[in-house]
Enzyme design. Structure first.
Site, PDB file in Angstrom:
ATOM      1  N   GLY A   1       5.724  12.472  -2.901  1.00 44.99           N
ATOM      2  CA  GLY A   1       6.050  13.137  -4.151  1.00 44.99           C
ATOM      3  C   GLY A   1       7.519  13.069  -4.487  1.00 44.99           C
TER       4      GLY A   1
ATOM      5  CD  GLU B   1      -0.557  10.127   3.136  1.00 46.81           C
ATOM      6  OE1 GLU B   1      -1.390  10.085   4.050  1.00 46.81           O
ATOM      7  OE2 GLU B   1      -0.744  10.774   2.071  1.00 46.81           O
TER       8      GLU B   1
ATOM      9  CE1 TYR C   1      -0.154  11.662 -14.984  1.00 45.13           C
ATOM     10  CE2 TYR C   1       0.640   9.401 -14.790  1.00 45.13           C
ATOM     11  CZ  TYR C   1      -0.232  10.396 -14.411  1.00 45.13           C
ATOM     12  OH  TYR C   1      -1.191  10.138 -13.466  1.00 45.13           O
TER      13      TYR C   1
ATOM     14  CB  CYS D   1      -6.654   0.369 -33.075  1.00 43.75           C
ATOM     15  SG  CYS D   1      -7.035   0.818 -34.780  1.00 43.75           S
TER      16      CYS D   1
ATOM     17  CE1 TYR E   1      -0.163   6.354  -8.446  1.00 45.95           C
ATOM     18  CE2 TYR E   1       2.208   6.537  -8.273  1.00 45.95           C
ATOM     19  CZ  TYR E   1       0.953   6.710  -7.732  1.00 45.95           C
ATOM     20  OH  TYR E   1       0.822   7.223  -6.463  1.00 45.95           O
TER      21      TYR E   1
END
Length: 414
Positions: free
Chosen positions: A231, A272, A315, A341, A369
Site C-alpha cells: 500500500g 507484497e 479512482y 462514447c 493497474y
C-alpha cells in the site's frame, strides 16, 4: 524471451526522443515499461529492510500481469502475490516455484481454493466459511489467515480495504471463532496477513496494523511468517508526497525483531508491493486526434480512452501528462479526453505545452493497474506493450486485432 535473463546493468533513463521513436515503431496507443526502474525499486525495498534476517518480497502481480514482467521479477529473486487461480497459473508459467507463490483470494469458491492446493502454492484464507470448508477437506493442512484490522487507510474509499465494513479479511474480533474452527478441523496456521489499502502515505497506519498482527500472532505456535501486504504511496507529480519507506523500515524492523525475540523463533517478514515496484516504470503514449474548442474548454482528444487507462475515471487519480512532441511549446490549459462514447477524461484543465493535432502525449505512472484493468469497451482493441531491457525494446504483447475480438464468439445462423 531468452534475451530477458536478468543481469546487473547500468541504469537506463527513458528519454523523450526514445519514447517518440517507440511510438513511431509500434504505433499508439502504447504501453512502455522500463525494467531498470523496476529493478531500482526492488533493490530500494530490499535495502530499506536489510535489517530483517528473513525478508521476503512478493510482487503483487495484479498490478501488471504481463508474463515477461513476471519473469523479470522471478529472475530478481522475488516471490509472487496472487489473488486469482489464473494469476497462480501465470506465476507458474513464469517459472516461480509453487512455494514462492502466495494465493490470497477474496470471495472465491472452495473449488478455486482446491485448485490452488493442487498447484502446491501457499494459501491465505480470509473468511470463516471457506476456512471451515477447507478444514473439512484438508485436515492438518497449514494455511495463512488474512486479518481485517479495522483500519481506515488508503488514498480513497475505493482502495481502502482494511476498515470494519470491508469485504476483505477475518475481523480480529472473530479470532475466537477462528480458533474454534481450527480445533474442530485440525487446520494449522502458518502465518498471518494484512493489507489495509493503497496509496498510504502516513506510516502510522502500517504501525497500527503491525501492532494488531503481532498481538494476534503471538498466541499461535509454529507460524512461519507475518505478511504486511503493501500500500506504499508513490509520487504521481512533482513534489508529490510518498510513503516514508526509511522511517517505516526503522519502526517495523525494530518491532518485528522484538516480536521474534518474544515469540522465540526467527520467522519471515513478507511485503507484497505492486504499485511501488511498477507504477513509475510505465509510460502510456497516445496520439492527439483532434483539438476541440467549446465556449469554456479546449479539449485534446486522443486515440485512447478509459478502456485502456481507467484509473483517472475510476479512482479520480492524477497522472502527469506531457506533450513530448512539443516540449518547448507555450504552456496552455487543456482537458485531455479519450475516444470512448461516454465521459472519458485523462486530465481536467491541465497546464501542458501547446498541443497540436498529431502530437504524441505521454501519460506517466502507467506501469500499475493500467493495462491490467483494460477492456474492449466500444469494441476497441487493447494496445501493445513494450519492455525496455538493457537499452533495447522488446514487444511483449501484440496490439489486438478484429480476430482477437472475434475469437471466442460462437456465431449462429439466423
Amino acid at each position: 524471451m531468452n534475451e530477458l535473463k536478468y543481469m546487473s546493468s547500468t541504469v537506463i533513463t527513458v528519454h523523450r526522443e526514445h519514447l517518440i521513436q517507440l511510438a513511431k515503431k509500434y504505433g499508439t496507443p502504447l504501453y512502455i515499461y522500463d525494467s531498470c526502474k523496476i529493478r531500482k525499486q526492488y533493490i530500494k525495498m530490499k535495502n530499506a529492510f536489510s535489517g530483517v534476517q528473513k525478508l521476503i518480497i512478493n510482487y503483487a502481480c495484479k498490478a501488471n500481469t504481463n508474463l515477461n514482467i513476471l519473469k523479470f521479477f522471478q529472475n530478481l529473486g522475488s516471490g509472487l502475490d496472487t489473488v486469482s487461480i489464473q494469476e497462480v497459473e501465470l506465476g507458474l508459467k513464469a517459472g516461480f516455484h509453487p512455494k514462492k507463490i502466495i494465493f490470497t483470494p477474496n470471495c472465491v469458491s472452495i473449488q478455486e481454493v482446491k485448485k490452488s492446493v493442487d498447484f502446491g502454492v501457499r494459501i491465505n484464507l480470509d473468511n470463516l466459511s471457506i476456512l471451515e470448508q477447507f478444514g473439512e477437506l484438508y485436515p492438518n493442512y497449514s494455511v495463512g489467515i488474512r486479518i481485517n484490522p479495522h483500519i481506515m487507510a488508503g488514498g480513497n474509499s475505493k482502495i481502502s480495504v482494511g476498515h470494519i465494513d470491508s469485504k476483505f479479511g477475518i475481523s480480529y474480533y472473530q479470532i475466537p471463532h477462528m480458533k474454534r474452527i481450527l480445533r474442530n478441523t485440525g487446520l494449522k496456521i502458518e502465518g498471518f496477513h494484512m493489507h489495509t489499502g493503497s496509496d498510504i502515505s502516513d506510516i502510522k497506519y502500517f504501525l497500527e496494523g503491525a501492532k494488531i498482527l503481532f498481538q494476534t500472532a503471538i498466541d499461535f505456535p509454529n507460524i512461519d511468517y507475518i505478511d504486511f501486504g503493501s500500500g506504499f504511496k508513490v509520487p504521481y507529480k512533482k513534489n508529490d508526497i510518498r510513503t516514508d519507506l526509511i522511517g517505516l523500515s526503522h519502526s517495523i524492523t525494530e518491532k518485528f525483531k522484538d516480536f521474534c525475540k518474544n515469540y522465540g523463533n526467527q520467522i519471515s517478514l513478507i511485503f507484497e508491493p505492486g504499485k511501488f515496484l511498477v507504477s513509475e516504470c510505465g509510460y502510456f503514449l497516445v496520439h492527439v486526434n483532434v483539438i476541440k474548442h467549446t465556449t469554456s474548454t479546449v479539449f485534446a482528444g486522443v486515440d485512447s480512452g478509459f478502456n485502456h487507462f481507467i484509473r483517472p475515471m475510476f479512482y479520480n487519480s492524477y497522472h502527469c501528462i506531457e506533450n513530448i512532441s512539443n516540449p518547448k511549446g507555450r504552456l496552455r490549459y487543456y482537458t485531455v479526453v479519450g475516444y470512448i462514447c461516454e465521459s472519458d477524461t485523462f486530465g481536467f484543465n491541465r497546464k501542458i505545452q501547446e498541443i497540436r493535432e498529431g502530437d504524441i502525449l505521454c501519460i506517466k505512472n502507467a506501469g500499475a493497474y493500467c493495462f491490467s484493468m483494460s477492456s474492449n469497451y466500444n469494441s476497441r482493441y487493447r494496445p501493445a506493450e513494450v519492455l525496455i531491457f538493457h537499452g533495447k525494446d522488446f514487444l511483449i504483447r501484440k496490439r489486438e486485432t478484429m480476430q482477437d475480438l472475434m475469437k471466442n464468439i460462437v456465431e449462429i445462423h439466423m
